[in-house]
Design a protein around this motif. Structure first.
Motif, PDB file in Angstrom:
ATOM      1  N   PHE A   1      10.756  10.260  -0.766  1.00 53.61           N
ATOM      2  CA  PHE A   1      11.721  10.125   0.330  1.00 53.61           C
ATOM      3  C   PHE A   1      12.254   8.695   0.383  1.00 53.61           C
ATOM      4  CE2 PHE A   1      10.109  13.726   3.329  1.00 53.61           C
ATOM      5  CZ  PHE A   1      10.615  14.657   2.441  1.00 53.61           C
ATOM      6  N   PRO A   2      13.570   8.520   0.578  1.00 52.25           N
ATOM      7  CA  PRO A   2      14.159   7.173   0.607  1.00 52.25           C
ATOM      8  C   PRO A   2      14.020   6.499   1.967  1.00 52.25           C
ATOM      9  CG  PRO A   2      15.877   8.798   0.866  1.00 52.25           C
ATOM     10  CD  PRO A   2      14.596   9.573   0.673  1.00 52.25           C
ATOM     11  N   VAL A   3      12.805   6.469   2.485  1.00 50.41           N
ATOM     12  CA  VAL A   3      12.541   5.819   3.768  1.00 50.41           C
ATOM     13  C   VAL A   3      11.270   4.989   3.646  1.00 50.41           C
ATOM     14  CG1 VAL A   3      13.641   7.640   5.118  1.00 50.41           C
ATOM     15  CG2 VAL A   3      11.194   7.772   4.645  1.00 50.41           C
TER      16      VAL A   3
ATOM     17  N   LEU B   1       0.860  -1.178   0.000  1.00 48.79           N
ATOM     18  CA  LEU B   1       0.000   0.000   0.000  1.00 48.79           C
ATOM     19  C   LEU B   1       0.891   1.221   0.000  1.00 48.79           C
ATOM     20  CD1 LEU B   1      -2.677   1.524   0.351  1.00 48.79           C
ATOM     21  CD2 LEU B   1      -2.387   1.277   2.815  1.00 48.79           C
ATOM     22  N   ILE B   2       0.694   2.081  -0.976  1.00 50.39           N
ATOM     23  CA  ILE B   2       1.422   3.346  -0.984  1.00 50.39           C
ATOM     24  C   ILE B   2       0.457   4.434  -0.562  1.00 50.39           C
ATOM     25  CG2 ILE B   2       2.598   5.062  -2.407  1.00 50.39           C
ATOM     26  CD1 ILE B   2       3.763   2.900  -4.008  1.00 50.39           C
ATOM     27  N   MET B   3       0.785   5.119   0.527  1.00 51.66           N
ATOM     28  CA  MET B   3      -0.097   6.143   1.077  1.00 51.66           C
ATOM     29  C   MET B   3       0.475   7.512   0.761  1.00 51.66           C
ATOM     30  SD  MET B   3      -1.504   6.356   4.957  1.00 51.66           S
ATOM     31  CE  MET B   3      -2.928   7.346   5.370  1.00 51.66           C
ATOM     32  N   ARG B   4      -0.266   8.294   0.013  1.00 53.14           N
ATOM     33  CA  ARG B   4       0.176   9.598  -0.458  1.00 53.14           C
ATOM     34  C   ARG B   4       1.482   9.467  -1.212  1.00 53.14           C
ATOM     35  NH1 ARG B   4      -0.002  13.413   4.592  1.00 53.14           N
ATOM     36  NH2 ARG B   4       1.675  14.333   3.391  1.00 53.14           N
ATOM     37  N   GLY B   5       1.743   8.286  -1.794  1.00 60.95           N
ATOM     38  CA  GLY B   5       2.948   8.088  -2.577  1.00 60.95           C
ATOM     39  C   GLY B   5       4.193   8.063  -1.760  1.00 60.95           C
ATOM     40  N   LYS B   6       4.082   8.142  -0.427  1.00 59.49           N
ATOM     41  CA  LYS B   6       5.277   8.366   0.391  1.00 59.49           C
ATOM     42  C   LYS B   6       5.894   7.096   0.920  1.00 59.49           C
ATOM     43  CE  LYS B   6       6.585  10.489   4.779  1.00 59.49           C
ATOM     44  NZ  LYS B   6       6.164  11.307   5.876  1.00 59.49           N
ATOM     45  N   TYR B   7       5.078   6.264   1.576  1.00 57.67           N
ATOM     46  CA  TYR B   7       5.637   5.141   2.302  1.00 57.67           C
ATOM     47  C   TYR B   7       5.136   3.815   1.756  1.00 57.67           C
ATOM     48  CZ  TYR B   7       6.435   8.705   5.858  1.00 57.67           C
ATOM     49  OH  TYR B   7       6.829   9.808   6.532  1.00 57.67           O
ATOM     50  N   LEU B   8       5.944   2.797   1.937  1.00 57.75           N
ATOM     51  CA  LEU B   8       5.492   1.430   1.687  1.00 57.75           C
ATOM     52  C   LEU B   8       5.137   0.817   3.026  1.00 57.75           C
ATOM     53  CD1 LEU B   8       8.166   0.152  -0.832  1.00 57.75           C
ATOM     54  CD2 LEU B   8       5.900   1.012  -1.332  1.00 57.75           C
TER      55      LEU B   8
END
Length: 410
Positions: free
Chosen positions: A186-188, A7-14
């Motif tokens: 972001f690479p996190v 699931l990608i939330m707001r494109g930010k996190y996995l």
């Protein structure tokens, strides 16, 4: 990993759900049960002397564990800043120990009320260039916000015209579209609400400001405009444009990420120094003790208020603020904390029957954990030990009441 596990939330996190880990554990548990049944059949009904030996061994192991726990003390762990203990065959406590600024015998419990921002007043103060008629003022008084202000559109950061959204009321959320596009790359990873930097240093200094200058500016802004003081910075992440470019190219070349991220719009295709940014993660505290920052949903599906604060700075200035809650103290009471041995026994009990493997608890931290009171928007803040648990792609938290010494399983 299949698409329904990503699931990608707001494109930010996995977000990696732990369902596949639980399934594997259940299968392993089933194999253990079958093995125990087979052993029982091979050994007949069980002899009394064997049972006595097992019982004696169990008592010896219990006494040994209790003695080992008793040899540990908060004073020794605080001085070392670290604690290490093998809890079970598969669970290792190898943790940074984070203690409050106050002394352990000065810790208090307290009762608080969650407050809200005056949306109309704060909107005019923070964004005077946006006319009053351009805001929306919905009525959210039922959830504790006497005045809420919402806006989506253009505004200026210095001399730069930006587009973004603003919501001020029960909480405060402000982000430019430019920030959201940067944030998406972001690479996190964020797993169960905890941030994993994936081994990246993320400590770079940028030309537009140093990390120290940015942290000082952020604290001054929050104290001057929102009256928030005593904030502690958990970490400041430096995100450079080269890393975002790499993430963007990976996003373009990975079919699964393309499919999962279809809802996001990425108008940036070339990443420059304008995208270099600092992302500050902070926490509110009372009496030198931080309030629960990780998201937590009780068994009755009631979400608890958290004390997290986030801010984002680029060369354009402040582009992102997120304040989840504000708090007002009602009353305080001195408490006596349970001994470390009692806390560790609760932790061992948690994992002794879990069949866990390669699990590491890498952080132990004293926080305030909120318990709902009968009155709306009121909570008792109880000192609690927060243990961060890591296993493969899973990060979770275990909470132990620091007064009773029992696990919190609300």
């Amino acid at each position: 990993m299949s698409l329904n596990q990503i699931l990608i939330m707001r494109g930010k996190y996995l977000y990696f759900p732990c369902c596949f880990i639980k399934e594997r554990k259940n299968m392993k548990k089933l194999r253990y049960i079958i093995l125990f049944i087979c052993i029982g059949m091979m050994s007949g009904c069980g002899k009394k002397e064997n049972a006595d030996i097992v019982e004696t061994n169990h008592i010896a192991e219990t006494n040994e564990t209790t003695s080992e726990n008793a040899s540990l003390s908060f004073e020794a762990v605080k001085a070392e800043g670290h604690i290490e203990k093998q809890l079970t065959d598969g669970v290792l406590l190898d943790a940074e120990a984070i203690f409050p600024k106050c002394e352990m015998d000065e810790v208090k419990s307290c009762s608080i009320k969650t407050g809200a921002f005056n949306g109309k007043e704060l909107a005019a103060k923070l964004f005077p260039q946006i006319g009053e008629s351009e805001w929306e003022y919905p009525d959210y008084s039922a959830i504790g916000a006497e005045s809420t202000a919402l806006y989506w559109g253009d505004f200026f950061l210095g001399e730069t015209k930006m587009e973004g959204h603003i919501a001020i009321g029960v909480n405060l959320n402000f982000a430019t579209k430019h920030w959201l596009m940067c944030e998406a790359m972001f690479p996190v990873l964020s797993i169960n609400g905890s941030i994993d930097d994936k081994g990246n240093e993320l400590n770079e200094e940028f030309e537009f400001a140093t990390r120290e200058e940015t942290e000082r500016t952020a604290k001054e802004y929050l104290e001057k405009n929102m009256g928030l003081s005593g904030l502690e910075i958990v970490r400041t992440y430096s995100m450079n444009h080269q890393q975002m470019q790499e993430q963007y190219e990976k996003h373009l070349s990975d079919p699964e990420l393309q499919e999962a991220g279809k809802e996001g719009e990425f108008t940036l295709t070339e990443w420059t120094k304008e995208e270099d940014c600092y992302w500050l993660v902070m926490e509110q505290g009372i009496n030198g003790i931080p309030i629960l920052r990780q998201s937590y949903t009780r068994q009755d599906e009631l979400g608890l208020p958290t004390g997290g604060v986030e801010m984002g700075y680029t060369s354009f200035g402040l582009e992102y603020i997120k304040i989840s809650n504000v708090f007002e103290i009602i009353e305080e009471e001195s408490v006596r904390l349970a001994e470390l041995a009692t806390v560790l026994e609760a932790l061992e009990k948690k994992f002794e029957m879990s069949f866990s493997e390669n699990m590491i608890i890498d952080e132990m931290k004293l926080i305030y954990f909120p318990y709902p009171r009968s009155a709306d928007f009121e909570y008792d803040l109880i000192p609690a030990w927060e243990f961060r648990v890591k296993q493969e792609n899973y990060i979770g938290y275990v909470y132990v009441d620091a007064v009773s010494g029992k696990e919190i399983v609300e």
